[in-house]
Design a protein around this motif. Structure first.
Motif, PDB file in Angstrom:
ATOM      1  N   CYS A 159       0.866  -1.188   0.000  1.00 23.54           N
ATOM      2  CA  CYS A 159       0.000   0.000   0.000  1.00 23.54           C
ATOM      3  C   CYS A 159       0.895   1.227   0.000  1.00 23.54           C
ATOM      4  CB  CYS A 159      -0.929   0.000   1.217  1.00 23.54           C
ATOM      5  SG  CYS A 159      -1.993   1.471   1.322  1.00 23.54           S
ATOM      6  N   LEU A 160       1.221   1.732  -1.172  1.00 24.92           N
ATOM      7  CA  LEU A 160       2.122   2.877  -1.273  1.00 24.92           C
ATOM      8  C   LEU A 160       1.587   4.081  -0.510  1.00 24.92           C
ATOM      9  CD1 LEU A 160       4.684   4.116  -2.598  1.00 24.92           C
ATOM     10  CD2 LEU A 160       3.189   4.848  -4.468  1.00 24.92           C
ATOM     11  N   THR A 161       0.303   4.363  -0.659  1.00 25.55           N
ATOM     12  CA  THR A 161      -0.268   5.556  -0.038  1.00 25.55           C
ATOM     13  C   THR A 161      -0.234   5.469   1.482  1.00 25.55           C
ATOM     14  OG1 THR A 161      -2.465   4.572  -0.344  1.00 25.55           O
ATOM     15  CG2 THR A 161      -1.742   6.188  -1.979  1.00 25.55           C
ATOM     16  N   GLY A 162      -0.506   4.291   2.028  1.00 26.04           N
ATOM     17  CA  GLY A 162      -0.516   4.136   3.474  1.00 26.04           C
ATOM     18  C   GLY A 162       0.853   3.847   4.061  1.00 26.04           C
ATOM     19  N   ASP A 163       1.603   2.924   3.437  1.00 30.60           N
ATOM     20  CA  ASP A 163       2.881   2.488   3.993  1.00 30.60           C
ATOM     21  C   ASP A 163       3.969   3.550   3.839  1.00 30.60           C
ATOM     22  OD1 ASP A 163       1.608   0.102   4.467  1.00 30.60           O
ATOM     23  OD2 ASP A 163       2.480  -0.934   2.745  1.00 30.60           O
ATOM     24  N   ALA A 164       4.022   4.215   2.677  1.00 30.87           N
ATOM     25  CA  ALA A 164       5.095   5.174   2.407  1.00 30.87           C
ATOM     26  C   ALA A 164       4.684   6.623   2.652  1.00 30.87           C
ATOM     27  CB  ALA A 164       5.574   5.015   0.961  1.00 30.87           C
ATOM     28  N   PHE A 165       3.432   6.962   2.284  1.00 29.27           N
ATOM     29  CA  PHE A 165       3.012   8.363   2.353  1.00 29.27           C
ATOM     30  C   PHE A 165       2.235   8.700   3.622  1.00 29.27           C
ATOM     31  CE2 PHE A 165       2.800   8.079  -2.559  1.00 29.27           C
ATOM     32  CZ  PHE A 165       4.176   8.220  -2.639  1.00 29.27           C
ATOM     33  N   GLY A 166       1.915   7.674   4.418  1.00 33.24           N
ATOM     34  CA  GLY A 166       1.211   7.927   5.676  1.00 33.24           C
ATOM     35  C   GLY A 166      -0.234   8.325   5.516  1.00 33.24           C
ATOM     36  N   SER A 167      -0.887   7.875   4.446  1.00 34.90           N
ATOM     37  CA  SER A 167      -2.297   8.210   4.246  1.00 34.90           C
ATOM     38  C   SER A 167      -3.145   7.706   5.402  1.00 34.90           C
ATOM     39  CB  SER A 167      -2.802   7.586   2.944  1.00 34.90           C
ATOM     40  OG  SER A 167      -4.215   7.706   2.853  1.00 34.90           O
ATOM     41  N   THR A 168      -4.108   8.530   5.822  1.00 33.57           N
ATOM     42  CA  THR A 168      -5.064   8.122   6.852  1.00 33.57           C
ATOM     43  C   THR A 168      -6.372   7.645   6.246  1.00 33.57           C
ATOM     44  OG1 THR A 168      -5.785  10.434   7.084  1.00 33.57           O
ATOM     45  CG2 THR A 168      -4.079   9.650   8.603  1.00 33.57           C
ATOM     46  N   HIS A 169      -6.387   7.477   4.918  1.00 31.85           N
ATOM     47  CA  HIS A 169      -7.570   6.916   4.259  1.00 31.85           C
ATOM     48  C   HIS A 169      -7.763   5.456   4.653  1.00 31.85           C
ATOM     49  CE1 HIS A 169     -10.529   6.268   1.048  1.00 31.85           C
ATOM     50  NE2 HIS A 169      -9.896   5.135   0.795  1.00 31.85           N
ATOM     51  N   CYS A 170      -6.661   4.773   4.955  1.00 30.81           N
ATOM     52  CA  CYS A 170      -6.703   3.375   5.361  1.00 30.81           C
ATOM     53  C   CYS A 170      -5.899   3.215   6.649  1.00 30.81           C
ATOM     54  CB  CYS A 170      -6.137   2.479   4.266  1.00 30.81           C
ATOM     55  SG  CYS A 170      -4.378   2.796   3.921  1.00 30.81           S
ATOM     56  N   GLU A 171      -5.780   1.979   7.152  1.00 27.76           N
ATOM     57  CA  GLU A 171      -5.000   1.718   8.357  1.00 27.76           C
ATOM     58  C   GLU A 171      -3.731   0.937   8.045  1.00 27.76           C
ATOM     59  OE1 GLU A 171      -7.183  -0.294   7.111  1.00 27.76           O
ATOM     60  OE2 GLU A 171      -7.809  -1.891   8.476  1.00 27.76           O
ATOM     61  N   CYS A 172      -3.345   0.878   6.759  1.00 27.61           N
ATOM     62  CA  CYS A 172      -2.254   0.003   6.335  1.00 27.61           C
ATOM     63  C   CYS A 172      -0.914   0.380   6.948  1.00 27.61           C
ATOM     64  CB  CYS A 172      -2.150   0.004   4.812  1.00 27.61           C
ATOM     65  SG  CYS A 172      -3.633  -0.626   3.988  1.00 27.61           S
ATOM     66  N   GLY A 173      -0.567   1.673   6.944  1.00 29.40           N
ATOM     67  CA  GLY A 173       0.711   2.092   7.503  1.00 29.40           C
ATOM     68  C   GLY A 173       0.858   1.715   8.968  1.00 29.40           C
ATOM     69  N   PRO A 174      -0.096   2.085   9.824  1.00 26.00           N
ATOM     70  CA  PRO A 174      -0.011   1.688  11.230  1.00 26.00           C
ATOM     71  C   PRO A 174      -0.029   0.165  11.419  1.00 26.00           C
ATOM     72  CG  PRO A 174      -1.518   3.534  10.991  1.00 26.00           C
ATOM     73  CD  PRO A 174      -1.158   3.089   9.609  1.00 26.00           C
ATOM     74  N   GLN A 175      -0.757  -0.561  10.571  1.00 23.39           N
ATOM     75  CA  GLN A 175      -0.745  -2.019  10.679  1.00 23.39           C
ATOM     76  C   GLN A 175       0.638  -2.582  10.389  1.00 23.39           C
ATOM     77  OE1 GLN A 175      -3.979  -3.453   8.114  1.00 23.39           O
ATOM     78  NE2 GLN A 175      -5.071  -4.059   9.969  1.00 23.39           N
ATOM     79  N   LEU A 176       1.321  -2.042   9.396  1.00 25.17           N
ATOM     80  CA  LEU A 176       2.662  -2.505   9.060  1.00 25.17           C
ATOM     81  C   LEU A 176       3.614  -2.293  10.236  1.00 25.17           C
ATOM     82  CD1 LEU A 176       4.798  -3.520   7.047  1.00 25.17           C
ATOM     83  CD2 LEU A 176       4.983  -1.170   6.194  1.00 25.17           C
ATOM     84  N   ILE A 177       3.592  -1.098  10.805  1.00 26.65           N
ATOM     85  CA  ILE A 177       4.471  -0.780  11.931  1.00 26.65           C
ATOM     86  C   ILE A 177       4.139  -1.649  13.140  1.00 26.65           C
ATOM     87  CG2 ILE A 177       5.036   1.023  13.611  1.00 26.65           C
ATOM     88  CD1 ILE A 177       4.625   3.046  11.279  1.00 26.65           C
ATOM     89  N   THR A 178       2.843  -1.784  13.440  1.00 27.34           N
ATOM     90  CA  THR A 178       2.429  -2.575  14.590  1.00 27.34           C
ATOM     91  C   THR A 178       2.822  -4.031  14.425  1.00 27.34           C
ATOM     92  OG1 THR A 178       0.566  -1.081  15.005  1.00 27.34           O
ATOM     93  CG2 THR A 178       0.442  -3.257  16.001  1.00 27.34           C
ATOM     94  N   ALA A 179       2.678  -4.567  13.214  1.00 34.74           N
ATOM     95  CA  ALA A 179       3.041  -5.964  12.967  1.00 34.74           C
ATOM     96  C   ALA A 179       4.536  -6.187  13.190  1.00 34.74           C
ATOM     97  CB  ALA A 179       2.645  -6.367  11.550  1.00 34.74           C
TER      98      ALA A 179
END
Length: 223
Positions: free
Chosen positions: A72-92
């Motif tokens: 998820c480029l938008t969530g994982d790299a750009f920190g988009s808050t449209h989804c929860e993907c970035g925080p899920q990656l970090i938490t995992a």
């Protein structure tokens, strides 16, 4: 082979013609702010995608803590808050380190639940105009979820992982892993507090895609 300054250049490992499944290409240390992982790079011989698994600690045991994380480029790299993907990656990653061992499989080619980056952005535009995430994909004539987890199962088997505790809220990940020969002992929720920008998206995932998101109840009741 050398580069422009005379240093050796690593050769690309290619699978034999007609090969299927995955080919392990390289293992490399990957220190991160969360812990010191080993990055294991693979070639998907069926689709041509380059894939990677992050391994932490000794994983030669049953019931490994495993996260299948869709790109998820938008969530994982750009920190988009449209989804929860970035925080899920970090938490995992943090949970795997806290566990002392585990694997995160980062699945490339899964952008936008498998529809690709540009189509995902078009779907996001439609969502900003009032459609939910399911309706937006369908309005574009695209599948609601086109992801396949075959390659993740093949990577896990290559790593010697036969049974997992799966960090996921998505029942389809569990079903797919088991269909491809990886035993899922239990599914461990990965719940991220919602925000104003993603609450509608998360509700749709729960109501229309069967994701396990019980923490939304309090938000629904107070809205």
């Amino acid at each position: 082979m050398t580069d422009v300054v005379g240093e050796p250049v690593a050769r690309v490992v290619k699978a034999p013609a007609g090969a299927t499944g995955v080919t392990r290409v390289v293992n490399a240390p990957l220190p991160t702010q969360y812990g010191d992982f080993e990055a294991v790079g693979y070639q998907d011989n069926d689709r041509g995608d380059e894939q990677v698994a992050l391994v932490y600690g000794d994983i030669q045991a049953e019931g490994m803590l495993v996260r299948l994380h869709s790109e998820c480029l938008t969530g994982d790299a750009f920190g988009s808050t449209h989804c929860e993907c970035g925080p899920q990656l970090i938490t995992a990653l943090r949970e795997i380190v806290a566990e002392g061992r585990g694997v995160l499989v980062y699945l490339r080619g899964h952008e936008g639940r498998g529809i690709g980056l540009l189509a995902k952005l078009r779907a996001m535009k439609l969502q900003s105009e009032g459609l939910d995430t399911v309706e937006a994909n369908l309005a574009l004539g695209l599948p609601v979820d086109a992801r396949d987890y075959r390659v993740a199962a093949e990577m896990l088997r290559d790593l010697g992982v036969r049974s997992v505790r799966l960090l996921s809220n998505n029942p389809r990940k569990r079903e797919s892993l088991e269909r491809h020969g990886v035993k899922v002992e239990t599914q461990v929720p990965l719940l991220i507090p919602p925000c104003e920008n993603n609450i509608t998206y998360l509700r749709t995932k729960r109501e229309r895609l069967d994701h396990y998101l019980p923490h939304l109840d309090a938000v629904v009741q107070s809205s």
